[in-house]
Design a protein around this motif. Structure first.
Motif, PDB file in Angstrom:
ATOM      1  N   ILE A  50      16.454  -0.768  24.505  1.00 60.68           N
ATOM      2  CA  ILE A  50      17.133  -1.208  23.289  1.00 60.68           C
ATOM      3  C   ILE A  50      18.019  -2.381  23.671  1.00 60.68           C
ATOM      4  O   ILE A  50      18.754  -2.314  24.653  1.00 60.68           O
ATOM      5  CB  ILE A  50      17.985  -0.073  22.670  1.00 60.68           C
ATOM      6  CG1 ILE A  50      17.098   1.107  22.258  1.00 60.68           C
ATOM      7  CG2 ILE A  50      18.748  -0.597  21.455  1.00 60.68           C
ATOM      8  CD1 ILE A  50      17.863   2.304  21.719  1.00 60.68           C
ATOM      9  N   ILE A  51      17.950  -3.449  22.898  1.00 64.08           N
ATOM     10  CA  ILE A  51      18.706  -4.643  23.233  1.00 64.08           C
ATOM     11  C   ILE A  51      19.295  -5.253  21.968  1.00 64.08           C
ATOM     12  O   ILE A  51      18.669  -5.235  20.907  1.00 64.08           O
ATOM     13  CB  ILE A  51      17.815  -5.677  23.977  1.00 64.08           C
ATOM     14  CG1 ILE A  51      18.637  -6.845  24.500  1.00 64.08           C
ATOM     15  CG2 ILE A  51      16.682  -6.145  23.089  1.00 64.08           C
ATOM     16  CD1 ILE A  51      17.852  -7.736  25.443  1.00 64.08           C
ATOM     17  N   SER A  52      20.493  -5.786  22.078  1.00 61.58           N
ATOM     18  CA  SER A  52      21.166  -6.420  20.940  1.00 61.58           C
ATOM     19  C   SER A  52      20.478  -7.722  20.570  1.00 61.58           C
ATOM     20  O   SER A  52      20.003  -8.469  21.436  1.00 61.58           O
ATOM     21  CB  SER A  52      22.630  -6.693  21.303  1.00 61.58           C
ATOM     22  OG  SER A  52      23.220  -7.574  20.370  1.00 61.58           O
ATOM     23  N   GLY A  53      20.463  -8.009  19.272  1.00 60.85           N
ATOM     24  CA  GLY A  53      19.886  -9.264  18.806  1.00 60.85           C
ATOM     25  C   GLY A  53      20.642 -10.488  19.287  1.00 60.85           C
ATOM     26  O   GLY A  53      20.108 -11.603  19.286  1.00 60.85           O
ATOM     27  N   ASN A  54      21.899 -10.315  19.699  1.00 59.38           N
ATOM     28  CA  ASN A  54      22.677 -11.434  20.226  1.00 59.38           C
ATOM     29  C   ASN A  54      22.051 -12.030  21.476  1.00 59.38           C
ATOM     30  O   ASN A  54      22.302 -13.174  21.821  1.00 59.38           O
ATOM     31  CB  ASN A  54      24.105 -10.980  20.560  1.00 59.38           C
ATOM     32  CG  ASN A  54      24.925 -10.719  19.310  1.00 59.38           C
ATOM     33  OD1 ASN A  54      24.778 -11.411  18.321  1.00 59.38           O
ATOM     34  ND2 ASN A  54      25.763  -9.696  19.361  1.00 59.38           N
ATOM     35  N   ARG A  55      21.242 -11.242  22.149  1.00 59.70           N
ATOM     36  CA  ARG A  55      20.652 -11.696  23.413  1.00 59.70           C
ATOM     37  C   ARG A  55      19.271 -12.326  23.211  1.00 59.70           C
ATOM     38  O   ARG A  55      18.508 -12.473  24.158  1.00 59.70           O
ATOM     39  CB  ARG A  55      20.564 -10.517  24.382  1.00 59.70           C
ATOM     40  CG  ARG A  55      21.950  -9.979  24.762  1.00 59.70           C
ATOM     41  CD  ARG A  55      21.879  -8.716  25.589  1.00 59.70           C
ATOM     42  NE  ARG A  55      21.162  -8.930  26.838  1.00 59.70           N
ATOM     43  CZ  ARG A  55      20.858  -7.951  27.700  1.00 59.70           C
ATOM     44  NH1 ARG A  55      21.193  -6.704  27.419  1.00 59.70           N
ATOM     45  NH2 ARG A  55      20.212  -8.216  28.813  1.00 59.70           N
ATOM     46  N   VAL A  56      18.966 -12.706  21.979  1.00 54.91           N
ATOM     47  CA  VAL A  56      17.680 -13.322  21.609  1.00 54.91           C
ATOM     48  C   VAL A  56      16.503 -12.684  22.367  1.00 54.91           C
ATOM     49  O   VAL A  56      15.892 -13.305  23.233  1.00 54.91           O
ATOM     50  CB  VAL A  56      17.680 -14.858  21.783  1.00 54.91           C
ATOM     51  CG1 VAL A  56      18.479 -15.517  20.699  1.00 54.91           C
ATOM     52  CG2 VAL A  56      18.207 -15.285  23.160  1.00 54.91           C
ATOM     53  N   PRO A  57      16.186 -11.427  22.036  1.00 56.30           N
ATOM     54  CA  PRO A  57      15.101 -10.710  22.723  1.00 56.30           C
ATOM     55  C   PRO A  57      13.761 -11.440  22.585  1.00 56.30           C
ATOM     56  O   PRO A  57      13.485 -12.094  21.575  1.00 56.30           O
ATOM     57  CB  PRO A  57      15.057  -9.356  22.002  1.00 56.30           C
ATOM     58  CG  PRO A  57      16.384  -9.218  21.349  1.00 56.30           C
ATOM     59  CD  PRO A  57      16.804 -10.603  20.988  1.00 56.30           C
ATOM     60  N   ALA A  58      12.935 -11.300  23.616  1.00 55.22           N
ATOM     61  CA  ALA A  58      11.607 -11.911  23.600  1.00 55.22           C
ATOM     62  C   ALA A  58      10.635 -11.017  24.347  1.00 55.22           C
ATOM     63  O   ALA A  58      11.018 -10.302  25.274  1.00 55.22           O
ATOM     64  CB  ALA A  58      11.646 -13.294  24.243  1.00 55.22           C
ATOM     65  N   MET A  59       9.381 -11.062  23.923  1.00 57.25           N
ATOM     66  CA  MET A  59       8.349 -10.270  24.584  1.00 57.25           C
ATOM     67  C   MET A  59       6.988 -10.908  24.325  1.00 57.25           C
ATOM     68  O   MET A  59       6.804 -11.631  23.345  1.00 57.25           O
ATOM     69  CB  MET A  59       8.366  -8.832  24.095  1.00 57.25           C
ATOM     70  CG  MET A  59       8.230  -8.684  22.598  1.00 57.25           C
ATOM     71  SD  MET A  59       9.347  -7.460  21.896  1.00 57.25           S
ATOM     72  CE  MET A  59      10.961  -8.200  22.171  1.00 57.25           C
ATOM     73  N   ALA A  60       6.043 -10.632  25.224  1.00 55.29           N
ATOM     74  CA  ALA A  60       4.723 -11.238  25.092  1.00 55.29           C
ATOM     75  C   ALA A  60       3.675 -10.367  25.767  1.00 55.29           C
ATOM     76  O   ALA A  60       3.976  -9.612  26.693  1.00 55.29           O
ATOM     77  CB  ALA A  60       4.714 -12.641  25.697  1.00 55.29           C
ATOM     78  N   VAL A  61       2.434 -10.491  25.281  1.00 55.27           N
ATOM     79  CA  VAL A  61       1.282  -9.791  25.847  1.00 55.27           C
ATOM     80  C   VAL A  61       0.244 -10.836  26.242  1.00 55.27           C
ATOM     81  O   VAL A  61       0.016 -11.809  25.511  1.00 55.27           O
ATOM     82  CB  VAL A  61       0.681  -8.798  24.820  1.00 55.27           C
ATOM     83  CG1 VAL A  61      -0.723  -8.353  25.230  1.00 55.27           C
ATOM     84  CG2 VAL A  61       1.592  -7.591  24.662  1.00 55.27           C
TER      85      VAL A  61
END
Length: 272
Positions: free
Chosen positions: A46-57
């Motif tokens: 779980i991560i705060s949106g303030n940290r501009v989450p990113a993910m990729a496949v």
């Protein structure tokens, strides 16, 4: 300031038939080495949106070991660019998308040229969360789905050429596409945040085994995010598991104020 958090669960599995894993991912800083047998079970964060989450496949292709190398290079370059350009993602997400796609493509092409390999490449599907909205981007046939109120919608584009009676249709867009031959044209979608929105990234090890209606039924269940990912994986394997399977599932949630305070205290301690 973003008042939301992202809960994410993810997994990568070799499948029932393949001897090697040509899939990879990048999720909150986690990825796999070149030679791997997938993840150990279901991972979650779980991560705060303030940290501009990113993910990729990433789903590699090219035969022999070329597929896993292409997917690894793409995930590695994605992580490097993301870590160095979070401010660009926050302030200029469209520029971030163009630049990170170019960097990943160059990394795969450069390796192919240096090692005289002309058939290697990788699909790419990524989610980028800014304070106001989510950006989905893809190249190839790894898919991105959006789930709202029990209704599933594919928001990625399948970059495939026509159809074929035997085997898979060739891709028209992917990482590893020489710039002098064809322009890289990623598909991009933006969606504003709303509590409860779910996003699914997956390789074709899921979508070749499960129909959209089957995926919708699984995502609609009143279960924890990691449990849903486990259910998706289980069903894809039960239906044959003919390819490597990679799944990333995210949910937009109201920010946990207790968690937010703990993060603030930790950041304050780290600065000291």
């Amino acid at each position: 300031m973003a008042m939301y958090q992202i809960e994410c669960a993810y997994t990568c599995h070799t499948g029932n038939i393949r001897a090697n894993n040509e899939d990879n991912f990048w999720c909150f800083g986690e990825s796999l080495p070149v030679n791997n047998e997938g993840t150990k079970g279901i991972c979650s964060k779980i991560i705060s949106g303030n940290r501009v989450p990113a993910m990729a496949v990433f789903d590699g292709m090219g035969g022999e070991s070329c597929g896993e190398i292409a997917a690894f290079l793409a995930s590695e370059e994605f992580g490097k660019f993301y870590n160095a350009n979070k401010r660009m993602l926050r302030d200029m997400p469209e520029d971030f998308i163009d630049d990170v796609c170019e960097k990943m493509n160059q990394a795969v092409c450069r390796y192919g040229t240096d090692h005289h390999i002309w058939s290697m490449g990788s699909t790419m599907a990524m989610l980028l969360f800014t304070p106001e909205s989510m950006f989905a981007c893809n190249l190839g046939d790894s898919r991105i789905y959006f789930m709202d109120g029990g209704k599933l919608q594919q928001i990625s584009t399948d970059h495939v050429f026509g159809g074929t009676a035997v085997g898979k249709a060739p891709l028209t867009q992917y990482l590893g596409l020489p710039e002098e031959l064809q322009r890289l044209e990623p598909s991009v979608t933006e969606i504003e945040h709303k509590e409860g929105y779910r996003y699914l990234l997956c390789s074709d090890g899921v979508t070749d085994m499960l129909s959209d209606s089957e995926i919708e039924a699984i995502l609609s269940q009143d279960m924890e995010i990691p449990e849903i990912v486990n259910d998706l994986l289980k069903n894809a394997l039960q239906k044959g598991g003919r390819d490597n399977v990679t799944i990333v599932l995210c949910e937009v949630q109201k920010l946990d104020t207790v968690r937010r305070m703990k993060e603030w205290m930790k950041n304050l301690k780290d600065k000291k």
